[in-house]
Design a protein around this motif. Structure first.
Motif, PDB file in Angstrom:
ATOM      1  N   GLU A   6      32.367 100.535  31.998  1.00  0.00           N
ATOM      2  CA  GLU A   6      30.935  99.705  32.024  1.00  0.00           C
ATOM      3  C   GLU A   6      29.845 100.836  32.167  1.00  0.00           C
ATOM      4  OE1 GLU A   6      31.232  95.334  32.525  1.00  0.00           O
ATOM      5  OE2 GLU A   6      33.111  96.191  33.653  1.00  0.00           O
ATOM      6  N   ARG A   7      29.965 101.300  33.482  1.00  0.00           N
ATOM      7  CA  ARG A   7      28.969 101.922  33.911  1.00  0.00           C
ATOM      8  C   ARG A   7      28.729 103.356  33.059  1.00  0.00           C
ATOM      9  NH1 ARG A   7      28.520 100.972  39.872  1.00  0.00           N
ATOM     10  NH2 ARG A   7      27.634  98.769  39.508  1.00  0.00           N
ATOM     11  N   LEU A   8      29.588 103.832  32.451  1.00  0.00           N
ATOM     12  CA  LEU A   8      29.312 104.741  31.668  1.00  0.00           C
ATOM     13  C   LEU A   8      28.629 104.470  30.378  1.00  0.00           C
ATOM     14  CD1 LEU A   8      32.523 107.051  31.401  1.00  0.00           C
ATOM     15  CD2 LEU A   8      30.383 107.597  32.704  1.00  0.00           C
ATOM     16  N   ARG A   9      28.889 103.415  29.801  1.00  0.00           N
ATOM     17  CA  ARG A   9      28.301 103.017  28.662  1.00  0.00           C
ATOM     18  C   ARG A   9      26.773 102.487  29.091  1.00  0.00           C
ATOM     19  NH1 ARG A   9      32.139 100.456  26.877  1.00  0.00           N
ATOM     20  NH2 ARG A   9      32.293  98.751  28.025  1.00  0.00           N
ATOM     21  N   GLN A  47      35.619 116.047  35.529  1.00  0.00           N
ATOM     22  CA  GLN A  47      34.844 115.514  34.654  1.00  0.00           C
ATOM     23  C   GLN A  47      33.866 114.190  35.328  1.00  0.00           C
ATOM     24  OE1 GLN A  47      38.241 116.035  33.745  1.00  0.00           O
ATOM     25  NE2 GLN A  47      37.368 117.837  32.498  1.00  0.00           N
ATOM     26  N   LEU A  48      34.713 113.767  36.223  1.00  0.00           N
ATOM     27  CA  LEU A  48      33.879 112.515  37.185  1.00  0.00           C
ATOM     28  C   LEU A  48      32.765 113.345  37.751  1.00  0.00           C
ATOM     29  CD1 LEU A  48      36.680 110.370  38.857  1.00  0.00           C
ATOM     30  CD2 LEU A  48      34.893 109.670  37.221  1.00  0.00           C
ATOM     31  N   LEU A  49      32.831 114.187  38.286  1.00  0.00           N
ATOM     32  CA  LEU A  49      31.800 115.016  39.153  1.00  0.00           C
ATOM     33  C   LEU A  49      30.752 115.637  38.038  1.00  0.00           C
ATOM     34  CD1 LEU A  49      33.637 117.651  41.530  1.00  0.00           C
ATOM     35  CD2 LEU A  49      32.130 115.362  42.201  1.00  0.00           C
ATOM     36  N   ALA A  50      30.991 116.119  36.966  1.00  0.00           N
ATOM     37  CA  ALA A  50      29.994 116.448  35.927  1.00  0.00           C
ATOM     38  C   ALA A  50      29.245 115.221  35.336  1.00  0.00           C
ATOM     39  CB  ALA A  50      30.880 117.129  34.546  1.00  0.00           C
ATOM     40  N   LEU A  51      30.079 113.888  35.262  1.00  0.00           N
ATOM     41  CA  LEU A  51      29.439 112.763  34.722  1.00  0.00           C
ATOM     42  C   LEU A  51      28.368 112.300  35.726  1.00  0.00           C
ATOM     43  CD1 LEU A  51      32.392 111.085  33.116  1.00  0.00           C
ATOM     44  CD2 LEU A  51      30.323 111.445  31.856  1.00  0.00           C
ATOM     45  N   ALA A  52      28.705 112.441  36.866  1.00  0.00           N
ATOM     46  CA  ALA A  52      27.845 111.839  37.950  1.00  0.00           C
ATOM     47  C   ALA A  52      26.737 112.862  37.962  1.00  0.00           C
ATOM     48  CB  ALA A  52      28.598 111.902  39.344  1.00  0.00           C
ATOM     49  N   ASP A  53      26.885 114.200  38.136  1.00  0.00           N
ATOM     50  CA  ASP A  53      25.585 114.949  38.012  1.00  0.00           C
ATOM     51  C   ASP A  53      24.871 114.873  36.660  1.00  0.00           C
ATOM     52  OD1 ASP A  53      26.507 116.081  40.390  1.00  0.00           O
ATOM     53  OD2 ASP A  53      27.474 117.946  39.490  1.00  0.00           O
ATOM     54  N   PHE A  54      25.357 114.678  35.491  1.00  0.00           N
ATOM     55  CA  PHE A  54      24.655 114.495  34.280  1.00  0.00           C
ATOM     56  C   PHE A  54      23.776 113.226  34.480  1.00  0.00           C
ATOM     57  CE2 PHE A  54      24.548 112.680  29.949  1.00  0.00           C
ATOM     58  CZ  PHE A  54      23.809 113.877  29.299  1.00  0.00           C
ATOM     59  N   PHE A  55      24.256 112.156  34.732  1.00  0.00           N
ATOM     60  CA  PHE A  55      23.427 110.970  35.004  1.00  0.00           C
ATOM     61  C   PHE A  55      22.779 110.615  36.323  1.00  0.00           C
ATOM     62  CE2 PHE A  55      26.942 109.463  31.522  1.00  0.00           C
ATOM     63  CZ  PHE A  55      25.873 109.078  30.680  1.00  0.00           C
ATOM     64  N   LEU A  62      29.351 105.427  39.893  1.00  0.00           N
ATOM     65  CA  LEU A  62      29.859 105.828  38.893  1.00  0.00           C
ATOM     66  C   LEU A  62      31.276 104.769  38.444  1.00  0.00           C
ATOM     67  CD1 LEU A  62      29.643 107.237  36.100  1.00  0.00           C
ATOM     68  CD2 LEU A  62      30.834 109.090  37.205  1.00  0.00           C
ATOM     69  N   THR A  63      32.042 104.870  39.801  1.00  0.00           N
ATOM     70  CA  THR A  63      33.176 104.448  39.670  1.00  0.00           C
ATOM     71  C   THR A  63      33.092 102.963  40.149  1.00  0.00           C
ATOM     72  OG1 THR A  63      33.848 105.076  41.856  1.00  0.00           O
ATOM     73  CG2 THR A  63      34.376 106.567  40.366  1.00  0.00           C
ATOM     74  N   GLY A  64      31.937 102.478  40.159  1.00  0.00           N
ATOM     75  CA  GLY A  64      32.119 100.789  40.462  1.00  0.00           C
ATOM     76  C   GLY A  64      32.231 100.406  41.949  1.00  0.00           C
ATOM     77  N   ARG A  65      32.320 101.337  42.958  1.00  0.00           N
ATOM     78  CA  ARG A  65      32.514 101.099  44.261  1.00  0.00           C
ATOM     79  C   ARG A  65      31.172 100.912  45.039  1.00  0.00           C
ATOM     80  NH1 ARG A  65      36.087 105.480  47.202  1.00  0.00           N
ATOM     81  NH2 ARG A  65      35.479 103.933  48.698  1.00  0.00           N
TER      82      ARG A  65
END
Length: 73
Positions: A6-9, A47-55, A62-65
């Motif tokens: 959901e966060r990614l979307r 990929q999680l790191l790349a997504l967090a950096d990108f956004f 990002l992971t909902g925590r």
């Protein structure tokens, strides 16, 4: 609290990007990124790191925590 998919979307839509554009940025196929957003598959740590950096958000957000987007210095 929203989960990873959901966060990614939400983050992608906030930036006005397509799934293809985010996939291209990560070096992933459209289908691979669609799996992340659908929750069918989870990205590996790099990929999680790349997504967090990108956004520009924290991994916890990002992971909902966490509800806090800001990354700690």
């Amino acid at each position: 609290m929203p989960d990873l998919s959901e966060r990614l979307r939400i983050l992608r839509k906030e930036k006005g990007l397509t799934q293809q554009e985010v996939g291209d940025t990560l070096g992933k196929s459209l289908r691979a990124y669609q799996y992340y957003e659908s929750g069918t598959r989870r990205p590996e740590y790099p990929q999680l790191l790349a997504l967090a950096d990108f956004f520009d958000v924290s991994l916890d957000y990002l992971t909902g925590r966490s509800a806090t987007r800001e990354r700690m210095p």
